[in-house]
Design a protein around this motif. Structure first.
Motif, PDB file in Angstrom:
ATOM      1  N   ASN A   1       0.866  -1.181   0.000  1.00 53.62           N
ATOM      2  CA  ASN A   1       0.000   0.000   0.000  1.00 53.62           C
ATOM      3  C   ASN A   1       0.901   1.229   0.000  1.00 53.62           C
ATOM      4  O   ASN A   1       2.128   1.102   0.002  1.00 53.62           O
ATOM      5  N   SER A   2       0.309   2.399   0.018  1.00 52.11           N
ATOM      6  CA  SER A   2       1.105   3.636  -0.008  1.00 52.11           C
ATOM      7  C   SER A   2       1.998   3.762   1.218  1.00 52.11           C
ATOM      8  O   SER A   2       3.146   4.204   1.117  1.00 52.11           O
ATOM      9  N   GLU A   3       1.486   3.379   2.369  1.00 52.86           N
ATOM     10  CA  GLU A   3       2.277   3.481   3.591  1.00 52.86           C
ATOM     11  C   GLU A   3       3.498   2.572   3.533  1.00 52.86           C
ATOM     12  O   GLU A   3       4.586   2.959   3.970  1.00 52.86           O
ATOM     13  N   ASP A   4       3.342   1.389   2.984  1.00 50.29           N
ATOM     14  CA  ASP A   4       4.469   0.468   2.820  1.00 50.29           C
ATOM     15  C   ASP A   4       5.534   1.111   1.937  1.00 50.29           C
ATOM     16  O   ASP A   4       6.726   1.054   2.238  1.00 50.29           O
ATOM     17  N   ALA A   5       5.109   1.743   0.860  1.00 44.10           N
ATOM     18  CA  ALA A   5       6.050   2.406  -0.045  1.00 44.10           C
ATOM     19  C   ALA A   5       6.781   3.548   0.667  1.00 44.10           C
ATOM     20  O   ALA A   5       8.008   3.650   0.605  1.00 44.10           O
ATOM     21  N   ILE A   6       6.027   4.391   1.352  1.00 42.38           N
ATOM     22  CA  ILE A   6       6.618   5.539   2.037  1.00 42.38           C
ATOM     23  C   ILE A   6       7.666   5.083   3.047  1.00 42.38           C
ATOM     24  O   ILE A   6       8.727   5.692   3.178  1.00 42.38           O
ATOM     25  N   SER A   7       7.398   3.998   3.736  1.00 42.87           N
ATOM     26  CA  SER A   7       8.331   3.518   4.765  1.00 42.87           C
ATOM     27  C   SER A   7       9.648   3.031   4.171  1.00 42.87           C
ATOM     28  O   SER A   7      10.610   2.825   4.905  1.00 42.87           O
ATOM     29  N   LYS A   8       9.700   2.897   2.845  1.00 42.54           N
ATOM     30  CA  LYS A   8      10.916   2.392   2.192  1.00 42.54           C
ATOM     31  C   LYS A   8      11.568   3.437   1.291  1.00 42.54           C
ATOM     32  O   LYS A   8      12.446   3.115   0.506  1.00 42.54           O
ATOM     33  N   TRP A   9      11.155   4.702   1.415  1.00 47.13           N
ATOM     34  CA  TRP A   9      11.795   5.743   0.621  1.00 47.13           C
ATOM     35  C   TRP A   9      13.213   5.961   1.107  1.00 47.13           C
ATOM     36  O   TRP A   9      13.644   5.369   2.091  1.00 47.13           O
ATOM     37  N   ILE A  10      13.965   6.807   0.464  1.00 48.70           N
ATOM     38  CA  ILE A  10      15.424   6.869   0.603  1.00 48.70           C
ATOM     39  C   ILE A  10      15.933   7.397   1.949  1.00 48.70           C
ATOM     40  O   ILE A  10      16.980   6.994   2.416  1.00 48.70           O
ATOM     41  N   ALA A  11      15.177   8.305   2.581  1.00 42.98           N
ATOM     42  CA  ALA A  11      15.646   8.901   3.840  1.00 42.98           C
ATOM     43  C   ALA A  11      14.452   9.173   4.744  1.00 42.98           C
ATOM     44  O   ALA A  11      13.339   9.385   4.273  1.00 42.98           O
ATOM     45  N   THR A  12      14.716   9.200   6.040  1.00 43.75           N
ATOM     46  CA  THR A  12      13.626   9.371   7.001  1.00 43.75           C
ATOM     47  C   THR A  12      12.908  10.704   6.823  1.00 43.75           C
ATOM     48  O   THR A  12      11.698  10.776   7.011  1.00 43.75           O
ATOM     49  N   VAL A  13      13.632  11.761   6.437  1.00 43.07           N
ATOM     50  CA  VAL A  13      12.984  13.062   6.229  1.00 43.07           C
ATOM     51  C   VAL A  13      12.059  13.045   5.022  1.00 43.07           C
ATOM     52  O   VAL A  13      11.134  13.837   4.919  1.00 43.07           O
ATOM     53  N   HIS A  14      12.322  12.147   4.141  1.00 40.61           N
ATOM     54  CA  HIS A  14      11.563  12.015   2.894  1.00 40.61           C
ATOM     55  C   HIS A  14      10.329  11.138   3.106  1.00 40.61           C
ATOM     56  O   HIS A  14       9.356  11.228   2.366  1.00 40.61           O
ATOM     57  N   ALA A  15      10.348  10.307   4.120  1.00 38.35           N
ATOM     58  CA  ALA A  15       9.311   9.298   4.346  1.00 38.35           C
ATOM     59  C   ALA A  15       8.149   9.870   5.148  1.00 38.35           C
ATOM     60  O   ALA A  15       7.914   9.502   6.300  1.00 38.35           O
ATOM     61  N   VAL A  16       7.430  10.784   4.521  1.00 36.41           N
ATOM     62  CA  VAL A  16       6.270  11.407   5.140  1.00 36.41           C
ATOM     63  C   VAL A  16       5.178  11.493   4.085  1.00 36.41           C
ATOM     64  O   VAL A  16       5.427  11.918   2.962  1.00 36.41           O
ATOM     65  N   GLY A  17       3.990  11.081   4.448  1.00 34.56           N
ATOM     66  CA  GLY A  17       2.848  11.215   3.553  1.00 34.56           C
ATOM     67  C   GLY A  17       1.761  12.026   4.230  1.00 34.56           C
ATOM     68  O   GLY A  17       1.527  11.892   5.431  1.00 34.56           O
ATOM     69  N   ILE A  18       1.139  12.891   3.458  1.00 37.70           N
ATOM     70  CA  ILE A  18       0.050  13.712   3.978  1.00 37.70           C
ATOM     71  C   ILE A  18      -1.153  13.513   3.070  1.00 37.70           C
ATOM     72  O   ILE A  18      -1.028  13.571   1.842  1.00 37.70           O
ATOM     73  N   THR A  19      -2.289  13.244   3.675  1.00 37.89           N
ATOM     74  CA  THR A  19      -3.511  13.059   2.898  1.00 37.89           C
ATOM     75  C   THR A  19      -4.665  13.752   3.595  1.00 37.89           C
ATOM     76  O   THR A  19      -4.605  14.020   4.801  1.00 37.89           O
ATOM     77  N   LYS A  20      -5.679  14.037   2.829  1.00 35.85           N
ATOM     78  CA  LYS A  20      -6.882  14.637   3.398  1.00 35.85           C
ATOM     79  C   LYS A  20      -8.028  13.669   3.176  1.00 35.85           C
ATOM     80  O   LYS A  20      -8.287  13.242   2.055  1.00 35.85           O
ATOM     81  N   GLU A  21      -8.676  13.313   4.245  1.00 36.86           N
ATOM     82  CA  GLU A  21      -9.863  12.472   4.188  1.00 36.86           C
ATOM     83  C   GLU A  21     -10.997  13.238   4.854  1.00 36.86           C
ATOM     84  O   GLU A  21     -10.898  13.574   6.030  1.00 36.86           O
ATOM     85  N   ASN A  22     -12.025  13.511   4.077  1.00 38.43           N
ATOM     86  CA  ASN A  22     -13.123  14.365   4.537  1.00 38.43           C
ATOM     87  C   ASN A  22     -12.525  15.708   4.951  1.00 38.43           C
ATOM     88  O   ASN A  22     -11.902  16.364   4.153  1.00 38.43           O
ATOM     89  N   ASN A  23     -12.681  16.104   6.186  1.00 45.30           N
ATOM     90  CA  ASN A  23     -12.097  17.366   6.644  1.00 45.30           C
ATOM     91  C   ASN A  23     -10.866  17.163   7.510  1.00 45.30           C
ATOM     92  O   ASN A  23     -10.398  18.108   8.140  1.00 45.30           O
ATOM     93  N   ASP A  24     -10.366  15.942   7.555  1.00 43.45           N
ATOM     94  CA  ASP A  24      -9.209  15.641   8.377  1.00 43.45           C
ATOM     95  C   ASP A  24      -7.946  15.542   7.536  1.00 43.45           C
ATOM     96  O   ASP A  24      -7.947  14.934   6.466  1.00 43.45           O
ATOM     97  N   VAL A  25      -6.861  16.131   8.030  1.00 47.50           N
ATOM     98  CA  VAL A  25      -5.551  15.964   7.422  1.00 47.50           C
ATOM     99  C   VAL A  25      -4.832  14.893   8.218  1.00 47.50           C
ATOM    100  O   VAL A  25      -4.761  14.964   9.448  1.00 47.50           O
ATOM    101  N   LYS A  26      -4.328  13.893   7.513  1.00 47.42           N
ATOM    102  CA  LYS A  26      -3.633  12.797   8.181  1.00 47.42           C
ATOM    103  C   LYS A  26      -2.185  12.787   7.733  1.00 47.42           C
ATOM    104  O   LYS A  26      -1.888  12.944   6.554  1.00 47.42           O
ATOM    105  N   VAL A  27      -1.292  12.589   8.691  1.00 50.75           N
ATOM    106  CA  VAL A  27       0.136  12.519   8.420  1.00 50.75           C
ATOM    107  C   VAL A  27       0.600  11.108   8.730  1.00 50.75           C
ATOM    108  O   VAL A  27       0.315  10.568   9.805  1.00 50.75           O
ATOM    109  N   TYR A  28       1.310  10.523   7.768  1.00 45.34           N
ATOM    110  CA  TYR A  28       1.929   9.220   7.987  1.00 45.34           C
ATOM    111  C   TYR A  28       3.437   9.443   7.996  1.00 45.34           C
ATOM    112  O   TYR A  28       4.014   9.875   6.991  1.00 45.34           O
ATOM    113  N   ALA A  29       4.061   9.212   9.125  1.00 47.63           N
ATOM    114  CA  ALA A  29       5.499   9.418   9.285  1.00 47.63           C
ATOM    115  C   ALA A  29       6.060   8.243  10.081  1.00 47.63           C
ATOM    116  O   ALA A  29       6.187   8.315  11.309  1.00 47.63           O
ATOM    117  N   PRO A  30       6.393   7.142   9.392  1.00 47.60           N
ATOM    118  CA  PRO A  30       6.803   5.926  10.106  1.00 47.60           C
ATOM    119  C   PRO A  30       8.078   6.085  10.934  1.00 47.60           C
ATOM    120  O   PRO A  30       8.311   5.300  11.854  1.00 47.60           O
TER     121      PRO A  30
END
Length: 157
Positions: free
Chosen positions: A85-114
Motif C-alpha cells: 500500500n502507499s504506507e508500505d512504499a513511504i516507509s521504504k523511501w530513501i531517507a527518514t525526512v523524505h518518508a512522510v505522507g500527507i492526505t486529506k480524508e473528509n475534513n481531516d488531514v492525516k500525516v503518515y510518518a513511520p
C-alpha cells in the motif's frame, strides 16, 4: 515527500517557503491498474489544476503499486517486491525526512510518518536501508539537500 521537509528547512533558513522545491510528489495505490497511462492521466489532471491555481510546481504522480515494475524498467537496483500500500512504499523511501505522507480524508488531514518527524526538525538526513534504495542514490540526494540547506547533519549510509 520532498516539499514537506524542504518547506520546514526553508522556514528555519529564513528563505521563501518554496525555495529550491523542484516538484510535488503525489502518490496513490491502485493494484487494479498498473498502466503508465493511468499515471499520465492523473498527472495531466493534477498539473492542470495546480497551474490553474497559479502554482509553478512540477508534479510527479506515481502509482506505488507499480513501482516494482518502474524500478525494473529504469534499472534502479534489484527487483523488489510490490508494495502492499502507499504506507508500505513511504516507509521504504530513501531517507527518514523524505518518508512522510500527507492526505486529506473528509475534513481531516492525516500525516503518515513511520520514522517520526524529529529528523526533519533537527535537520538530520538519515538513510532508510532497503533493497529498493542504494548508497549512490542516497548520497546523491543528501548532497543535493546539503547544497541547498544550512546546518544539515548527514548520517552516512
Amino acid at each position: 515527500m520532498d516539499q514537506f521537509f524542504q518547506t520546514i528547512w526553508n522556514y528555519y533558513d529564513g528563505k521563501n517557503l518554496d525555495y529550491g522545491i523542484k516538484d510535488i510528489d503525489v502518490i496513490y495505490y491502485d493494484n487494479s491498474d498498473l498502466s503508465v497511462e493511468k499515471d499520465l492521466e492523473y498527472y495531466n489532471i493534477i498539473n492542470k489544476y495546480i497551474k490553474s491555481k497559479g502554482f509553478n510546481y512540477d508534479v510527479d504522480v506515481s502509482n506505488e503499486a507499480r513501482m516494482h515494475l518502474w524500478k525494473i524498467e529504469h534499472n534502479q537496483g534489484e527487483n523488489i517486491e510490490q508494495y502492499k500500500n502507499s504506507e508500505d512504499a513511504i516507509s521504504k523511501w530513501i531517507a527518514t525526512v523524505h518518508a512522510v505522507g500527507i492526505t486529506k480524508e473528509n475534513n481531516d488531514v492525516k500525516v503518515y510518518a513511520p520514522y517520526g518527524l524529529s529528523d526533519i526538525f533537527s535537520k538530520t538526513i538519515r538513510p532508510i536501508k532497503h533493497q529498493a534504495n542504494s548508497k549512490e542514490l542516497y548520497e546523491k540526494k543528501a548532497e543535493s539537500w546539503n547544497n541547498r540547506f544550512e546546518g544539515l547533519t548527514v548520517i552516512e549510509w
